[in-house]
Design a protein around this motif. Structure first.
Motif, PDB file in Angstrom:
ATOM      1  N   MET B   1      -4.842  11.374 -10.663  1.00 58.63           N
ATOM      2  CA  MET B   1      -4.622  10.025 -10.136  1.00 58.63           C
ATOM      3  C   MET B   1      -5.004   9.962  -8.662  1.00 58.63           C
ATOM      4  SD  MET B   1      -1.090   7.947 -10.130  1.00 58.63           S
ATOM      5  CE  MET B   1      -0.933   7.273  -8.505  1.00 58.63           C
ATOM      6  N   ARG B   2      -5.741   8.945  -8.325  1.00 65.86           N
ATOM      7  CA  ARG B   2      -6.205   8.797  -6.954  1.00 65.86           C
ATOM      8  C   ARG B   2      -5.105   8.141  -6.109  1.00 65.86           C
ATOM      9  NH1 ARG B   2     -12.273   7.299  -6.918  1.00 65.86           N
ATOM     10  NH2 ARG B   2     -12.324   9.473  -7.542  1.00 65.86           N
ATOM     11  N   VAL B   3      -4.615   8.860  -5.120  1.00 64.83           N
ATOM     12  CA  VAL B   3      -3.518   8.317  -4.312  1.00 64.83           C
ATOM     13  C   VAL B   3      -4.050   7.599  -3.072  1.00 64.83           C
ATOM     14  CG1 VAL B   3      -1.447   8.872  -2.996  1.00 64.83           C
ATOM     15  CG2 VAL B   3      -1.880  10.013  -5.160  1.00 64.83           C
ATOM     16  N   GLU B  27      -6.724  12.993  -4.227  1.00 61.22           N
ATOM     17  CA  GLU B  27      -6.023  12.959  -5.516  1.00 61.22           C
ATOM     18  C   GLU B  27      -4.553  13.314  -5.340  1.00 61.22           C
ATOM     19  OE1 GLU B  27      -7.700  12.070  -8.320  1.00 61.22           O
ATOM     20  OE2 GLU B  27      -9.518  11.879  -7.104  1.00 61.22           O
ATOM     21  N   LYS B  28      -3.771  12.979  -6.350  1.00 60.92           N
ATOM     22  CA  LYS B  28      -2.346  13.321  -6.305  1.00 60.92           C
ATOM     23  C   LYS B  28      -2.179  14.839  -6.248  1.00 60.92           C
ATOM     24  CE  LYS B  28       2.096  12.638  -8.500  1.00 60.92           C
ATOM     25  NZ  LYS B  28       2.702  12.912  -7.190  1.00 60.92           N
ATOM     26  N   GLY B  29      -1.285  15.291  -5.368  1.00 60.19           N
ATOM     27  CA  GLY B  29      -1.007  16.724  -5.260  1.00 60.19           C
ATOM     28  C   GLY B  29      -2.029  17.501  -4.465  1.00 60.19           C
ATOM     29  N   ASP B  63      -1.930   4.435  -3.408  1.00 64.28           N
ATOM     30  CA  ASP B  63      -1.243   4.172  -4.677  1.00 64.28           C
ATOM     31  C   ASP B  63      -1.684   2.841  -5.293  1.00 64.28           C
ATOM     32  OD1 ASP B  63       0.221   6.332  -5.373  1.00 64.28           O
ATOM     33  OD2 ASP B  63       2.054   5.714  -4.352  1.00 64.28           O
ATOM     34  N   ASP B 149       6.489  11.009  -0.765  1.00 63.18           N
ATOM     35  CA  ASP B 149       5.533  11.609  -1.701  1.00 63.18           C
ATOM     36  C   ASP B 149       4.136  11.725  -1.101  1.00 63.18           C
ATOM     37  OD1 ASP B 149       7.291  12.024  -3.760  1.00 63.18           O
ATOM     38  OD2 ASP B 149       7.110   9.953  -4.470  1.00 63.18           O
ATOM     39  N   ILE B 150       3.883  10.894  -0.104  1.00 65.41           N
ATOM     40  CA  ILE B 150       2.571  10.908   0.536  1.00 65.41           C
ATOM     41  C   ILE B 150       2.788  11.179   2.020  1.00 65.41           C
ATOM     42  CG2 ILE B 150       0.480   9.561   1.002  1.00 65.41           C
ATOM     43  CD1 ILE B 150       1.518   7.715  -1.360  1.00 65.41           C
ATOM     44  N   GLY B 179       4.019  18.717  -5.438  1.00 66.57           N
ATOM     45  CA  GLY B 179       3.160  17.645  -5.942  1.00 66.57           C
ATOM     46  C   GLY B 179       2.918  16.525  -4.958  1.00 66.57           C
ATOM     47  N   LYS B 180       3.209  16.767  -3.679  1.00 68.51           N
ATOM     48  CA  LYS B 180       2.986  15.731  -2.673  1.00 68.51           C
ATOM     49  C   LYS B 180       1.499  15.633  -2.329  1.00 68.51           C
ATOM     50  CE  LYS B 180       7.509  15.538  -1.872  1.00 68.51           C
ATOM     51  NZ  LYS B 180       8.440  15.769  -0.787  1.00 68.51           N
ATOM     52  N   THR B 181       1.110  14.441  -1.949  1.00 66.23           N
ATOM     53  CA  THR B 181      -0.271  14.214  -1.537  1.00 66.23           C
ATOM     54  C   THR B 181      -0.307  14.192  -0.021  1.00 66.23           C
ATOM     55  OG1 THR B 181      -0.483  12.844  -3.485  1.00 66.23           O
ATOM     56  CG2 THR B 181      -2.230  12.671  -1.838  1.00 66.23           C
TER      57      THR B 181
END
Lengths: 266, 272
Positions: B1-3, B27-29, B63, B149-150, B179-181
């Motif tokens: 998933m593209r964050v 990307e995510k993560g 997001d 998360d980001i 799993g943080k971006t």
């Protein structure tokens, strides 16, 4: 609509300045009201005869026959205009422009708090300060007058007068707030926020000073604050007060909108 | 998933300053390193991501939300360390962190204490009197406090001593595991090399290359194997030149300076 944590912080910052101006107002209001003496009026009127321009330029005119007239002449021409105005200028600049200029606005924006909420909070701090000063001045004037000259001051007249004074300062606060929101550089924010009200006040002094300069009164918003007219219940004076109030609300709205829309290079 | 998604972002400040047609996807993560010299446009790009400035052309999303229009919503799950730290000078460090926690309406359950301990920071003094490193630590604590998360980190280790820089690298690795971006900008190749999966190099407002760290390393690092007379000498040599010792042999890598790497993209010589 506002952020309480930020509001508390800002009110704490306002506190010192509010106390200082409250002290200045206390000193002048006490001294001037106690100076009121129907017999003394003759003496002051004689000053006016000797140097009418000087007295008139700071809003002091002859022929004030009762206590409220005396107060209008000697408090509402300078003291109660200038000191809350300085508060508006200093706080107005500090609330938005200084944060942007210093970069600490980042802290406020890097959070889920919307820009509109931040601006509304800062505005409410400014309005709270103005309100506190005017309410304090009203209470003080009434108390001093009651102690010194019981029954001389009609409370209804004082309330009308200070409601108009409040509208004037909300308007001045609006100019300062708008400048603070528009300019990201403190220099310009102060130049505009202090410059416009100061220039208007000088024009008001000129307009008061001489007959031929009377036309200047159409170029300054201070004319909209007609203390004598308000006390006398004149419709024109009440209209002036409403214009100030609506002007203030307009400035607030534009200020908040400008802050929400502008690019912040912080 | 593209964050994080930056598409053809352009902001021209005139006379060659600004950013031009920058596109970045994280990307995510993933930990993305944003590398470039001072004034290259890293901070300008980040200001767009933070919703401080409105894109003149192109757009950026986090997001799937627009960075300008939905900035309030995005900020809920985002942590940010500004490139130039400027907090409230009138407060002490403790007061400031408490202010930020209350301002964001965080409960008692936040990572403030954990972060303070991690960076051995006890910010009792006035912020005005703090050193650059102390302020930087405060910035790190306030960016991670709400467990976002980001993370968007603009030169996050500037002013930190090497020990604390290591702590920071460990922190990034841990957050990545969760799993943080993370988007991290820097002008130091070593720093991004140690923390990032992919690196984007920006210069004069233009994105020069986006590559995996491995690829960049292979392309820009030369390794040499040296034979020495005795294992003892080899060990000393390895220690002095940060090499890998194997009996009499030591393998050392010559890292090119950032400038040399840039020169590879600008100076004419392609790929060594």
């Amino acid at each position: 609509m506002i952020n309480i944590t930020l509001y508390k912080r800002e009110m704490k910052s306002s506190l010192k300045m509010l106390l200082l101006f409250a002290a200045i107002i206390t000193m002048y209001v006490t001294i001037i009201i106690r100076m009121y003496d129907p017999e003394m009026m003759a003496t002051l009127d004689s000053f006016y005869e000797v140097m009418p321009e000087v007295m008139a330029s700071v809003g002091m005119s002859a022929g004030a026959t009762n206590l409220i007239g005396f107060m209008i002449s000697y408090l509402y021409g300078f003291i109660l205009l200038i000191f809350p105005m300085i508060f508006c200028i200093m706080r107005g600049n500090g609330l938005i422009a200084r944060y942007v200029d210093r970069g600490s606005m980042v802290t406020l924006l890097a959070s889920p708090i919307k820009r509109g909420t931040i601006a509304a909070t800062q505005l409410s701090v400014l309005i709270s300060g103005i309100l506190l000063l005017v309410v304090y001045a009203t209470g003080l004037e009434y108390t001093i007058a009651e102690i010194s000259f019981p029954g001389e001051l009609a409370i209804a007249e004082l309330l009308k007068l200070n409601a108009a004074l409040l509208c004037l300062h909300l308007f001045i606060g609006g100019i300062c707030f708008l400048a603070s929101c528009i300019f990201s550089d403190t220099r310009y924010s102060i130049a505009f926020g202090a410059g416009v009200p100061a220039l208007m006040y000088i024009l008001q002094m000129l307009a008061n000073a001489g007959e031929e300069a009377d036309v200047i009164k159409y170029f300054t918003f201070f004319t909209l604050f007609d203390a004598k007219g308000i006390v006398a219940g004149e419709g024109g004076a009440a209209l002036g007060m409403l214009v100030l109030l609506f002007g203030a609300i307009t400035f607030y709205g534009i200020g908040i909108l400008a802050f929400c829309k502008k690019d912040l290079h912080i | 998933m593209r964050v994080i998604n930056v598409q053809n972002l352009t902001r021209d400040y005139g006379s060659g300053k600004g950013i031009f047609d920058v596109s970045i996807q994280v990307e995510k993560g993933e930990v993305f390193g944003f590398l470039g010299p001072n004034g290259a446009g890293k901070t300008t790009t980040i200001r767009h991501l933070m919703g401080f400035i409105k894109p003149k052309a192109g757009n950026c999303q986090i997001d799937g939300l627009d960075c300008w229009k939905d900035r309030g919503e995005i900020q809920k799950g985002l942590g940010y360390i500004p490139g130039e730290i400027s907090f409230f000078d009138d407060m002490t460090g403790k007061e400031f962190l408490k202010f930020v926690a209350d301002y964001r309406n965080l409960g008692k359950e936040n990572r403030m204490q954990e972060m303070l301990e991690r960076f051995e920071s006890n910010p009792k003094g006035k912020i005005k009197k703090m050193s650059k490193g102390m302020k930087q630590k405060l910035g790190i604590v306030s960016a991670f406090m709400h467990n976002p998360d980001i993370l968007i980190l603009d030169e996050p280790t500037s002013g930190l001593d090497p020990l604390m820089q290591n702590r920071f690298v460990e922190l990034i690795a841990e957050e990545k595991k969760k799993g943080k971006t993370i988007l991290l900008s820097s002008h130091m190749f070593e720093e991004v090399e140690r923390t990032c999966d992919r690196i984007g190099i920006i210069r004069n407002g233009k994105l020069v290359t986006v590559d995996a760290v491995e690829t960049l390393r292979e392309r820009h690092m030369h390794t040499y194997t040296v034979h020495l007379d005795s294992p003892q000498l080899a060990e000393d040599f390895a220690r002095d030149f940060q090499g890998v010792c194997d009996g009499n042999r030591v393998t050392v890598a010559a890292k090119q300076s950032l400038e040399t790497i840039f020169m590879n993209y600008y100076g004419g010589e392609e790929n060594d």
